[in-house]
Structure formats: structure tokens, C-alpha cells
Motif scaffolding. Structure first.
Motif, short mmCIF file in Angstrom:
data_model
loop_
_atom_site.label_atom_id
_atom_site.label_comp_id
_atom_site.label_asym_id
_atom_site.label_seq_id
_atom_site.Cartn_x
_atom_site.Cartn_y
_atom_site.Cartn_z
N MET A 1 0.84 -1.19 0.00
CA MET A 1 0.00 0.00 0.00
C MET A 1 0.89 1.25 0.00
O MET A 1 1.86 1.36 0.74
CB MET A 1 -0.89 -0.02 1.25
N THR A 2 0.55 2.21 -0.86
CA THR A 2 1.27 3.48 -0.89
C THR A 2 0.93 4.30 0.34
O THR A 2 -0.25 4.43 0.69
CB THR A 2 0.89 4.29 -2.14
N PRO A 3 1.92 4.82 1.06
CA PRO A 3 1.62 5.60 2.27
C PRO A 3 0.70 6.78 1.94
O PRO A 3 0.83 7.44 0.90
CB PRO A 3 3.00 6.08 2.73
N ARG A 4 -0.25 7.05 2.83
CA ARG A 4 -1.16 8.16 2.65
C ARG A 4 -0.47 9.48 2.99
O ARG A 4 0.47 9.52 3.78
CB ARG A 4 -2.38 8.02 3.57
N THR A 5 -0.99 10.56 2.42
CA THR A 5 -0.57 11.89 2.81
C THR A 5 -1.39 12.31 4.02
O THR A 5 -2.62 12.21 4.01
CB THR A 5 -0.77 12.89 1.67
N VAL A 6 -0.72 12.76 5.07
CA VAL A 6 -1.38 13.20 6.30
C VAL A 6 -0.93 14.63 6.56
O VAL A 6 0.27 14.91 6.71
CB VAL A 6 -1.02 12.30 7.49
N ARG A 7 -1.88 15.54 6.61
CA ARG A 7 -1.57 16.97 6.74
C ARG A 7 -2.09 17.51 8.07
O ARG A 7 -3.24 17.24 8.44
CB ARG A 7 -2.22 17.76 5.61
N PRO A 8 -1.28 18.29 8.81
CA PRO A 8 -1.81 18.96 10.00
C PRO A 8 -2.92 19.93 9.62
O PRO A 8 -2.86 20.62 8.60
CB PRO A 8 -0.59 19.71 10.56
N ALA A 9 -3.96 19.97 10.45
CA ALA A 9 -5.06 20.92 10.27
C ALA A 9 -5.25 21.64 11.60
O ALA A 9 -6.20 21.39 12.35
CB ALA A 9 -6.33 20.19 9.86
N GLY A 10 -4.30 22.49 11.92
CA GLY A 10 -4.31 23.15 13.21
C GLY A 10 -3.54 22.36 14.24
O GLY A 10 -2.87 21.37 13.94
N GLU A 11 -3.64 22.78 15.49
CA GLU A 11 -2.85 22.21 16.58
C GLU A 11 -3.23 20.78 16.93
O GLU A 11 -2.37 19.99 17.33
CB GLU A 11 -3.04 23.06 17.85
N ARG A 12 -4.51 20.43 16.79
CA ARG A 12 -4.97 19.16 17.33
C ARG A 12 -5.77 18.33 16.32
O ARG A 12 -6.60 17.52 16.71
CB ARG A 12 -5.82 19.40 18.59
N ALA A 13 -5.51 18.54 15.03
CA ALA A 13 -6.26 17.79 14.03
C ALA A 13 -5.36 17.43 12.85
O ALA A 13 -4.36 18.10 12.59
CB ALA A 13 -7.48 18.58 13.55
N LEU A 14 -5.75 16.37 12.17
CA LEU A 14 -5.03 15.89 10.99
C LEU A 14 -6.03 15.63 9.87
O LEU A 14 -7.14 15.15 10.11
CB LEU A 14 -4.27 14.60 11.29
N LEU A 15 -5.63 15.95 8.65
CA LEU A 15 -6.41 15.65 7.47
C LEU A 15 -5.71 14.51 6.73
O LEU A 15 -4.59 14.67 6.26
CB LEU A 15 -6.54 16.88 6.57
N VAL A 16 -6.38 13.36 6.67
CA VAL A 16 -5.80 12.15 6.08
C VAL A 16 -6.37 11.99 4.68
O VAL A 16 -7.59 11.86 4.50
CB VAL A 16 -6.12 10.91 6.92
N GLU A 17 -5.51 12.00 3.67
CA GLU A 17 -5.96 11.87 2.28
C GLU A 17 -6.01 10.40 1.89
O GLU A 17 -5.05 9.65 2.11
CB GLU A 17 -5.03 12.63 1.35
N CYS A 18 -7.11 9.99 1.28
CA CYS A 18 -7.31 8.61 0.85
C CYS A 18 -7.50 8.56 -0.67
O CYS A 18 -7.76 9.57 -1.31
CB CYS A 18 -8.53 8.01 1.55
N ALA A 19 -7.37 7.37 -1.20
CA ALA A 19 -7.48 7.21 -2.65
C ALA A 19 -8.89 7.47 -3.15
O ALA A 19 -9.08 8.01 -4.24
CB ALA A 19 -7.03 5.79 -3.05
N ASP A 20 -9.89 7.09 -2.37
CA ASP A 20 -11.27 7.25 -2.78
C ASP A 20 -12.16 7.13 -1.55
O ASP A 20 -11.69 6.92 -0.42
CB ASP A 20 -11.66 6.22 -3.85
N LEU A 21 -13.49 7.25 -1.78
CA LEU A 21 -14.42 7.18 -0.68
C LEU A 21 -14.41 5.81 -0.01
O LEU A 21 -14.58 5.70 1.21
CB LEU A 21 -15.84 7.52 -1.18
N GLU A 22 -14.21 4.76 -0.80
CA GLU A 22 -14.16 3.42 -0.21
C GLU A 22 -13.06 3.32 0.84
O GLU A 22 -13.26 2.76 1.92
CB GLU A 22 -13.93 2.39 -1.32
#
Length: 515
Positions: free
Chosen positions: A1-22
Motif C-alpha cells: 500500500m502506498t503511504p497516505r498523505t497526512v496533513r496537519p489541520a491546526g494544533e490538534r487535528a489531521l487531514l488524512v488523504e485517501c485514494a477514494d471514498l471506499e
């Protein structure tokens, strides 16, 4: 599996990017069944998952785990199919037929001829994004959103369908209408379509008549019990506590006091627990009469206070100091010289009934007690065991005309505006617009330019998010913000600085700097 991109969204949150809705829903299933250390809650969206962490350290420790965590492979929905009777006479039915190269009858047949699955909550409680079995009805949002979409409207946008749970602005294409109650606080869960529910729309000929939601009940108290009677509510006065976290998946914002530090200070001064409910009032005008003897304190914007006895001036207590208000006396809260919101705490707390675990009023969703009006009665709880606090320095002390210095951290979508626009975000003074409210602070200045022309799929947001809508003028989300949004968030204001922004008046100037 290709590692996901995980982006900080402020001090206490993360935005995790996925390939699709599934993958989003599979990852959400894993995190719901077995939460990671430091995980507070997760919110799935179209292509991303927002994870709130306990603190910044937990956020950082979760990044490598989320990059490689396997998503659940089998998420087949279980249970009965919810049928929603729909009259297909929507204002955009003809436009949808043109966009899909179908007849209107074929559009209706395609909508009713498949089972839809509730994927995630939207911008309001009960608004659920539904995923169909095929993409025949993929259509863009309207070029210009409507200022008001009626309650019960059945709509399409992108590959999703949804039902508007209440009258609200919206840019989706309208196919029809239903009387099905999408959000009912007397139901458990309140949402008719929680994530994972399966849905089938059924075309009907009879007119669907929606039932108006029950209006929030004005606060009241038993005769003779300790209370504060509202004589005047001013511009806006609301009951607030520290909010209702943990309900993002149902489309419910945490809400709570806009300036949390001032609400906590007012409670501290009268000896209340920090989470006790207070009154948040904007630019003065609040007037109360005491039933019983009480200890009060006012913090936040330093408003002039006046106590009247039998209609005559009795004394002028200072702000940020506990003071007595005796039975029959009236308290008048004037307009502060600086700041916007003052917080009034009463020893024992305002004990209106809780809604979804909180006494806060959410102005975006209408959840919680009704805004205060003359005649409302605020019940007061029994005094706590702790002592009354000592006077404290004021929290809002800026001089009129000062520029508010506000730290921000860039991301998660700072790449969606040009480098020159990021410099402009940080380099210019922004003016607070007149349409600002508890949902968001609307800023005026030289607009930011997008570097991406694509439409951003809806994704989770946090308080403090600096969102850039189509006009390029930033909006900073405050306490009653929507839980998801479709415009890029280019920066996030840290929690501590949100109290400062909550006190910004229209016309005040703001300058951002990198945290």
C-alpha cells in the motif's frame, strides 16, 4: 500500500488523504472500532478523513500510524433499507436532465432505481452525503448557490445525493421534495440517515408537506425558584457553555462560548465549575432581574454595569470581579468600549435543559436553547461547594483602533492559492466585515488568488480554519462553524487566539503572522 498523505489541520487535528471514498470509509471503520492512542474523534468526508487528537503531541504521534494503517476491506452495510417518499418536481430537474443528457423521466428513474448508502455527515445536523450504486447522475453544483433551499429538498451534487434537513443556503441541484424528518432530537440517533444507512427513494404523486421543526423552547424556571428574569436581550444574548464535542459525525458542531477563556474566567470568579452555562451577550443591552439573592460576574468585553433597586441606581460593580445581585434588583449591561462579547456567570450556573449533552445555543443548526428574549427566565442551580474567586485582570484590554495580531499555521490546503496570495494573507491588514457572526469572521481586503481551478471535495473543518471561498476573501471559522466545507482551508488559527478573534468587531483590523 502506498503511504497516505497526512496533513496537519491546526494544533490538534489531521487531514488524512485517501485514494477514494471506499478507503475513507474503510479507514473510518477501523478507527471507530479500535481508536488509536490520543484519538478523540474522526470525521469521514468525500476523499479525506479528519481526525481530532487530544493535543499537539498526540497529533504528531498519530501521523506515521495513519500513513500506513490498513483500511477495512469489507464494509457491506447491514440492516433494512430506509424508504424516502419523494415528489420529483424540483426547480433543477430540467437542468439535471440537460447535464446528464437524459429525459426528466430517466433522471427520476435513475434516482429511484438504485440503493444509496449514507457515507458521512454534511454542513448541518441531519444533512447526509449519500453514495449511489452508479454515477449516471453526476452533476456539478449550481454556479451560484441559492440563499434559501427549502426544508426537505432532495438534491444532487457531484456524485452525491442528499436531503436538506432544514431551510438553509445551498448550491446543490434540486430534484424534488420529501416530508421525511431528517433530524429529530427526540429520536436516537437524531439523524434519520446515520453513516452506513441504506436508502431508496420512492417517487410519489401526492404533495409532500413538511412539518416545521419545533422551535427551541424559551428558557423558564419553576415559580419561586432561584432565577434571573430577562428584561431585555440586547443585540444577541445566548446561553453558552463549553460546547458539545464528539458529534461531528452527525453534522453537529461543538459550538460553545465563542471566547472560551472569558466564559471560564466568569465562572471562576463566582466559584462555578469551568463548564457551567453562562450568558454570552453582544455589545450590551442585556437587562436582568434577580429572583433570589445571587453572586454574578461579568468578563470578556469590559461593559459598564449598573445595578438598580426599585428602579433607582444602586451601585456600579466592575467587570472581572464577583458581585451580589439581591432579590428584586436589576442588572443593566452597557455597551463595552472595546471588544464584542461579554460573559455573565451566576453562582450555580444557568441550568436550562441540556440538548445533546450541552446547554449551548448553536446559531447555525438551531440546536440548543432559544436565543434570549424579554420574558425568558433563566433557572439558576444550587451554589457549588467551592469559594467565590478573587478579582482578576481583564482579558479584553486592546485600545480602540489597535490591529489584532493573530498567529496562524499554514495548511492543510495552502497549495490551493498562489505563493503571492500566501504572502498577501500574511502581509496585509484585513478588516472584519459586517456579516461576521458566531459561524465565521468574514474578512475584507485584497482577495487571494486560487492556484487550483478544480472543485475541492467536501472535507472536515475545525474552528480557526481560514477558508478561502470563490470570491477570494478569507473566512475564519468560529464556534458554530459547519463540520465540513468545500472551499480550501489555507491556514488555521490556534485555539488560544480564537478568543481574540471572538472579540473582534466589524471594522476592526487583523494581521496574521506565522505561528
Amino acid at each position: 500500500m502506498t503511504p497516505r498523505t497526512v496533513r496537519p489541520a491546526g494544533e490538534r487535528a489531521l487531514l488524512v488523504e485517501c485514494a477514494d471514498l471506499e478507503e475513507v470509509l474503510g479507514l473510518h471503520a477501523v478507527l471507530t472500532a479500535a481508536p488509536l492512542p490520543g484519538q478523540v474523534e474522526v470525521l469521514p468526508a468525500a476523499r479525506t478523513l479528519l481526525l481530532r487528537a487530544a493535543d499537539r503531541g498526540a497529533r504528531d504521534r498519530l501521523v506515521p500510524l495513519l500513513r500506513d494503517l490498513p483500511a477495512a476491506a469489507d464494509r457491506r452495510p447491514q440492516g433494512d433499507v430506509v424508504e424516502i417518499d419523494t415528489v420529483y418536481d424540483g426547480a433543477d430537474l430540467t437542468e439535471v436532465a440537460s447535464l446528464t443528457a437524459m429525459s426528466e423521466q430517466a433522471v427520476v428513474a435513475a434516482h429511484v432505481g438504485q440503493v444509496w448508502t449514507a457515507a458521512f455527515g454534511g454542513f448541518a445536523p441531519g444533512f447526509t452525503y449519500l453514495v449511489g450504486e452508479h454515477a449516471d447522475l453526476q452533476v456539478p453544483r449550481r454556479p451560484s448557490p441559492r440563499t434559501a433551499v427549502p426544508e426537505g429538498a432532495v438534491a444532487l451534487a457531484g456524485t452525491f445525493s442528499a436531503v436538506y434537513p432544514r431551510r438553509s443556503p445551498g448550491g446543490w441541484q434540486l430534484l424534488g421534495r420529501t416530508a421525511a424528518p431528517m433530524w429529530d432530537l427526540d429520536r436516537d440517533p437524531p439523524a434519520l440517515l446515520p453513516p452506513g444507512a441504506r436508502v431508496r427513494f420512492r417517487a410519489v404523486r401526492e404533495v409532500a408537506t413538511t412539518v416545521a421543526p419545533t422551535a427551541p423552547t424559551p428558557p423558564s424556571a419553576a415559580p419561586g425558584s432561584p432565577a434571573l428574569h430577562v428584561l431585555a436581550a440586547g443585540t444577541q444574548s445566548l446561553v453558552q457553555d463549553l460546547g458539545r464535542p464528539g458529534l461531528l459525525g452527525q453534522g453537529v458542531s461543538p459550538s460553545g462560548a465563542a471566547d472560551r477563556g472569558s466564559a471560564r474566567q466568569a465562572n471562576r470568579l463566582v466559584g462555578n465549575p469551568r463548564e457551567a452555562a453562562v450568558v454570552e451577550t453582544v455589545l450590551g443591552g442585556l437587562a436582568l432581574r434577580a429572583a433570589g439573592d445571587h453572586v454574578l460576574a461579568v468578563s470578556g468585553a469590559p461593559a459598564p454595569l449598573a445595578v438598580l433597586r426599585d428602579g433607582a441606581p444602586a451601585r456600579t460593580p466592575p467587570t472581572d470581579v464577583p458581585f451580589a445581585l439581591y432579590d428584586g434588583e436589576e442588572l443593566r449591561v452597557g455597551e463595552p468600549a472595546v471588544g464584542l462579547r461579554s460573559y455573565l456567570a451566576v453562582r450555580g450556573g444557568v441550568t436550562v435543559p441540556a440538548v445533546l449533552g450541552s446547554r449551548s445555543t448553536d446559531v447555525l443548526s438551531g440546536t440548543g436553547p432559544a436565543p434570549l428574549a424579554a420574558g425568558a427566565v433563566l433557572p439558576v442551580g444550587p451554589p457549588p461547594g467551592s469559594a467565590v474567586g478573587s478579582p482578576e485582570p481583564p482579558r479584553v484590554a486592546a485600545a480602540p483602533g489597535d490591529v489584532l495580531d493573530v498567529p496562524v499555521a499554514l495548511g492543510p490546503r495552502d497549495g490551493w492559492v498562489t505563493p503571492a496570495s500566501l504572502e498577501r494573507l500574511l502581509g496585509q491588514e484585513w478588516r472584519v466585515g459586517a456579516r461576521s457572526n458566531r459561524v465565521g469572521l468574514r474578512l475584507e481586503g485584497t482577495a487571494l488568488d486560487r492556484s487550483e481551478d478544480a472543485e475541492l471535495p467536501s472535507e472536515g473543518t475545525v474552528a480557526g480554519a481560514v477558508q478561502v471561498p470563490a470570491d477570494g476573501l478569507p473566512v475564519v471559522f468560529l464556534a458554530d462553524h459547519p463540520v465540513t466545507g468545500g472551499y480550501p482551508v489555507v491556514a488555521v488559527v490556534p485555539d488560544a487566539a480564537l478568543d481574540t478573534l471572538a472579540q473582534a468587531r466589524p471594522g476592526d483590523r487583523v494581521r496574521f503572522r506565522l505561528a
